[in-house]
Design an enzyme around this catalytic site. Structure first.
Site, mmCIF file in Angstrom:
data_model
loop_
_atom_site.group_PDB
_atom_site.id
_atom_site.type_symbol
_atom_site.label_atom_id
_atom_site.label_comp_id
_atom_site.label_asym_id
_atom_site.label_seq_id
_atom_site.Cartn_x
_atom_site.Cartn_y
_atom_site.Cartn_z
ATOM 1 N N LYS A 198 0.425 -1.317 0.190
ATOM 2 C CA LYS A 198 0.736 -0.088 0.159
ATOM 3 C C LYS A 198 0.843 1.285 -0.279
ATOM 4 C CE LYS A 198 -3.980 -1.774 1.995
ATOM 5 N NZ LYS A 198 -5.367 -2.038 2.845
ATOM 6 N N HIS A 248 -4.994 -11.899 0.761
ATOM 7 C CA HIS A 248 -6.725 -11.747 0.484
ATOM 8 C C HIS A 248 -6.967 -13.186 -0.124
ATOM 9 C CE1 HIS A 248 -7.171 -7.726 1.911
ATOM 10 N NE2 HIS A 248 -6.209 -7.690 1.255
#
Length: 335
Positions: A198, A248
């Site tokens: 990120k 994820h």
């Protein structure tokens, strides 16, 4: 001046034990010793004493070198274990060495004992220094990962603490699943670094209060691949790059970035997946308030065995119900 040496002698003959002590003194040592000849006595000696070396006979009326070696290995001690026997065949000696004994010396050739002890003590010291260096290196890895996590928090203050809380929760889940210490360290570091990708996501998207557009959602999801690119060439002893890439993914293949499923997802990623969901849902975000405990339980119970690993969900439910996981974390921007 003689060198102090703490010796555990596994021997049924007191005379033979004293002969070994005499040989040690002739070799320049000042031995402090204890003689044992039963499993119970050896277990007690291992528990109460700090030894430099173990000298063990091979066959005794109530004990044996293989049994003594098994007790020694169970103790977790790292010191030389040398067999000193008057009757051990070459085949048996080789089997003992394969099982973890460091050397063997025949009682009829005790001239070999001192050189063997000196060599094995030197090797043990090398192992201790290497282990200490490895531990220091692991602490450095952890310090670096925690520094990176803090840097990420300063860039994305709305999720400050997320990585650390996921890391601590993952380590707790791993402990309750019986994972070894090294794997737990890897889980903790992987948790600290799982969202490192990120760093390339625009801050305006990370802190956007409203619903994300499809393009913005794609940029968020790209953090897994970006995290992998950042970590793939790091020389860490744990699969942290894979944890950044696949945390994820979902058991039924509905996750991202690759839609892998089942056992193709590592245990570390299956653990991080559940921990990430629980922590994220229970924390405040710019676009929604923290979810309630009931909503979090509904999510992970609803995905039990489909999206989420059943064993991990059961462990997580125990953690939540016992109060070991703190709800009500706000995750609000630090002033």
């Amino acid at each position: 001046m003689n060198i102090p040496l703490r010796v555990l002698i596994v021997e049924d003959s007191e005379d033979d034990a004293l002969l070994l002590v005499h040989q040690l003194k002739r070799g320049g040592y000042e031995p402090a010793f204890e003689r044992v000849d039963t499993p119970e006595a050896m277990s007690a000696a291992l528990a109460k004493g700090t030894w430099d070396i173990i000298l063990s006979d091979y066959t005794m009326p109530r004990f044996s070198a293989p049994a003594a070696l098994a007790l020694f290995k169970e103790s977790g001690l790292d010191l030389p274990f040398i067999i000193v026997s008057g009757a051990i065949g070459e085949e048996a000696a080789v089997e003992m060495m394969k099982a973890g004994a460091h050397d063997y010396v025949m009682k009829g050739n005790l001239a070999r004992l001192i050189p063997a002890i000196k060599r094995e003590l030197c090797d043990a010291e090398v192992r201790r220094k290497r282990k200490k260096a490895e531990e220091q290196l692991e602490h450095s890895f952890i310090d670096l990962a925690e520094t990176v996590s803090r840097a990420m928090a300063s860039r994305d203050p709305y999720t400050a603490g997320h990585e650390r809380r996921v890391a601590e929760l993952a380590r707790l889940v791993g402990q309750k699943m019986g994972l070894g210490e090294d794997r737990l360290r890897g889980l903790y570091i992987g948790g600290l670094l799982h969202d490192i990708g990120k760093i390339s996501t625009p801050e305006s998207i990370l802190s956007k209060p409203g619903e994300l557009t499809e393009e913005e959602g794609n940029l968020i999801r790209a953090h897994t691949k970006r995290g992998y690119e950042i970590l793939k060439d790091t020389n860490l002893p744990w699969p942290v790059a894979d944890m950044a890439l696949h945390h994820h993914e979902r058991l039924d293949g509905s996750g991202y970035p690759h839609g892998i499923s089942g056992d193709k997802i590592s245990l570390e990623n299956r653990i991080l997946c559940v921990c990430d969901v629980v922590e994220a849902m229970s924390s405040h975000r710019p676009y929604r308030p923290a979810r309630s405990k009931e909503e979090v339980l509904e999510e992970i119970k609803g995905g039990l065995g489909t999206k989420y690993d059943a064993n991990i969900v059961h462990v997580m439910l125990q953690i939540i119900e016992s109060g070991e996981f703190e709800f009500g974390w706000q995750g609000k921007k630090f002033e």
